[in-house]
Design a protein around this motif. Sequence first.
Motif, PDB file in Angstrom:
ATOM      1  N   GLY A  17      13.400  -3.524 -34.247  1.00  0.00           N
ATOM      2  CA  GLY A  17      14.016  -4.252 -35.338  1.00  0.00           C
ATOM      3  C   GLY A  17      14.405  -3.305 -36.447  1.00  0.00           C
ATOM      4  O   GLY A  17      14.161  -2.099 -36.383  1.00  0.00           O
ATOM      5  N   TRP A  18      15.053  -3.861 -37.470  1.00  0.00           N
ATOM      6  CA  TRP A  18      15.442  -3.043 -38.619  1.00  0.00           C
ATOM      7  C   TRP A  18      15.080  -3.771 -39.905  1.00  0.00           C
ATOM      8  O   TRP A  18      14.890  -4.989 -39.922  1.00  0.00           O
ATOM      9  CB  TRP A  18      16.933  -2.714 -38.583  1.00  0.00           C
ATOM     10  N   VAL A  19      14.953  -2.999 -40.966  1.00  0.00           N
ATOM     11  CA  VAL A  19      14.586  -3.541 -42.277  1.00  0.00           C
ATOM     12  C   VAL A  19      15.621  -3.081 -43.292  1.00  0.00           C
ATOM     13  O   VAL A  19      15.956  -1.894 -43.357  1.00  0.00           O
ATOM     14  CB  VAL A  19      13.178  -3.069 -42.710  1.00  0.00           C
ATOM     15  N   ALA A  20      16.142  -4.034 -44.065  1.00  0.00           N
ATOM     16  CA  ALA A  20      17.068  -3.714 -45.154  1.00  0.00           C
ATOM     17  C   ALA A  20      16.242  -3.449 -46.402  1.00  0.00           C
ATOM     18  O   ALA A  20      15.530  -4.339 -46.890  1.00  0.00           O
ATOM     19  CB  ALA A  20      18.030  -4.872 -45.384  1.00  0.00           C
ATOM     20  N   ASN A  21      16.312  -2.215 -46.921  1.00  0.00           N
ATOM     21  CA  ASN A  21      15.470  -1.827 -48.049  1.00  0.00           C
ATOM     22  C   ASN A  21      16.323  -1.495 -49.268  1.00  0.00           C
ATOM     23  O   ASN A  21      17.169  -0.597 -49.227  1.00  0.00           O
ATOM     24  CB  ASN A  21      14.612  -0.609 -47.676  1.00  0.00           C
ATOM     25  N   ASP A  47       8.340   2.839 -29.397  1.00  0.00           N
ATOM     26  CA  ASP A  47       9.279   1.882 -29.940  1.00  0.00           C
ATOM     27  C   ASP A  47       9.566   2.243 -31.393  1.00  0.00           C
ATOM     28  O   ASP A  47       8.732   2.847 -32.073  1.00  0.00           O
ATOM     29  CB  ASP A  47       8.714   0.468 -29.854  1.00  0.00           C
ATOM     30  N   VAL A  48      10.753   1.864 -31.862  1.00  0.00           N
ATOM     31  CA  VAL A  48      11.241   2.326 -33.163  1.00  0.00           C
ATOM     32  C   VAL A  48      11.593   1.147 -34.058  1.00  0.00           C
ATOM     33  O   VAL A  48      12.119   0.130 -33.600  1.00  0.00           O
ATOM     34  CB  VAL A  48      12.490   3.217 -32.977  1.00  0.00           C
ATOM     35  N   ILE A  49      11.282   1.283 -35.331  1.00  0.00           N
ATOM     36  CA  ILE A  49      11.786   0.385 -36.370  1.00  0.00           C
ATOM     37  C   ILE A  49      12.641   1.216 -37.314  1.00  0.00           C
ATOM     38  O   ILE A  49      12.218   2.283 -37.770  1.00  0.00           O
ATOM     39  CB  ILE A  49      10.646  -0.310 -37.125  1.00  0.00           C
ATOM     40  N   LEU A  50      13.847   0.745 -37.578  1.00  0.00           N
ATOM     41  CA  LEU A  50      14.799   1.478 -38.415  1.00  0.00           C
ATOM     42  C   LEU A  50      14.837   0.897 -39.821  1.00  0.00           C
ATOM     43  O   LEU A  50      15.089  -0.298 -40.007  1.00  0.00           O
ATOM     44  CB  LEU A  50      16.199   1.421 -37.796  1.00  0.00           C
ATOM     45  N   VAL A 100       0.804   3.306 -36.782  1.00  0.00           N
ATOM     46  CA  VAL A 100       2.110   3.317 -37.445  1.00  0.00           C
ATOM     47  C   VAL A 100       2.452   4.774 -37.761  1.00  0.00           C
ATOM     48  O   VAL A 100       1.747   5.448 -38.504  1.00  0.00           O
ATOM     49  CB  VAL A 100       2.095   2.466 -38.730  1.00  0.00           C
ATOM     50  N   VAL A 101       3.537   5.250 -37.141  1.00  0.00           N
ATOM     51  CA  VAL A 101       3.945   6.647 -37.263  1.00  0.00           C
ATOM     52  C   VAL A 101       5.181   6.705 -38.158  1.00  0.00           C
ATOM     53  O   VAL A 101       6.179   6.035 -37.888  1.00  0.00           O
ATOM     54  CB  VAL A 101       4.282   7.258 -35.886  1.00  0.00           C
ATOM     55  N   GLU A 102       5.107   7.504 -39.210  1.00  0.00           N
ATOM     56  CA  GLU A 102       6.261   7.668 -40.096  1.00  0.00           C
ATOM     57  C   GLU A 102       6.922   9.014 -39.840  1.00  0.00           C
ATOM     58  O   GLU A 102       6.261  10.059 -39.843  1.00  0.00           O
ATOM     59  CB  GLU A 102       5.846   7.574 -41.565  1.00  0.00           C
ATOM     60  N   GLY A 103       8.216   8.985 -39.625  1.00  0.00           N
ATOM     61  CA  GLY A 103       8.959  10.226 -39.440  1.00  0.00           C
ATOM     62  C   GLY A 103       9.161  10.961 -40.750  1.00  0.00           C
ATOM     63  O   GLY A 103       8.591  10.617 -41.787  1.00  0.00           O
ATOM     64  N   PHE A 120       7.157   3.736 -34.266  1.00  0.00           N
ATOM     65  CA  PHE A 120       7.723   4.832 -35.053  1.00  0.00           C
ATOM     66  C   PHE A 120       8.680   4.278 -36.101  1.00  0.00           C
ATOM     67  O   PHE A 120       9.614   3.545 -35.782  1.00  0.00           O
ATOM     68  CB  PHE A 120       8.459   5.811 -34.138  1.00  0.00           C
ATOM     69  N   ILE A 121       8.451   4.645 -37.357  1.00  0.00           N
ATOM     70  CA  ILE A 121       9.296   4.218 -38.474  1.00  0.00           C
ATOM     71  C   ILE A 121      10.246   5.356 -38.824  1.00  0.00           C
ATOM     72  O   ILE A 121       9.822   6.436 -39.239  1.00  0.00           O
ATOM     73  CB  ILE A 121       8.461   3.861 -39.722  1.00  0.00           C
TER      74      ILE A 121
END
Length: 234
Positions: free
Chosen positions: A174-178, A143-146, A116-119, A7-8
């Motif tokens: 994990g997390w991603v800096a965007n 599981d979540v990716i932030l 891949v699930v996008e909120g 989950f994104i």
Amino acid sequence: MSLQPIFITATDTECGKTRIACGFIDLLSQQGFTVAAFKPIAAGCDLLEGQLKNEDAQYLLKHANAKQSYQQINPFAFAPPIAPHIAAAQVGVPLTVEALLQAFHNIQSVNADYLVVEGAGGWRLPLNSHQFMSDWVAQQNMDVILVVGMRLGCLNHALLTVESILAAGCKIKGWVANTLTPEPMPYYQENYNYLNEYLFSVHNIRCLGQVPYLADGESAADYIQISDNLFAPS
């Protein structure tokens, strides 16, 4: 093999969830996997060929390499670009955890390795007066990716979001800096360093990549790193 969902979510709306979700889809596809996409709720849709369609969901459809229809990817589409629970109430569509569960069961029939699930919006997106999209994610043990939109206020937003995700019983992979604008936020590196050090030292959450502002046609996959066990079941 049953679909393994990830989950994104993001620290806020307009933080680049779709760009990062497509990056993960591209990366997994490059590794030879079949990847399906799912954006169950989208507001701000246009009527195209008699069907309400969302631009972000169409990007997901373009990048995913599983055989899916638009309806499978985005079962709840609303025209006005407002909070989805308000848009749903305006047209009399019940937006509930149970409705999301049914749509999720439908997509399980897609022949793919990963999902891949996008909120929509941020982590605590309301579905109605008493349920949230995060309730559904936790119920499915995803599981979540932030995605952290790197702008002023991101430290507070990121830390609060992490606390809420963990309190729901979900694992953050994990997390991603965007980066959201052509010019990075002032003191980008200092803000990134703080989040990177804090999230790893306190919660053992690793940064999966720093994604710069991307032009059309560029993929976040070029800036994301995933380990062999990132998408393994927790």
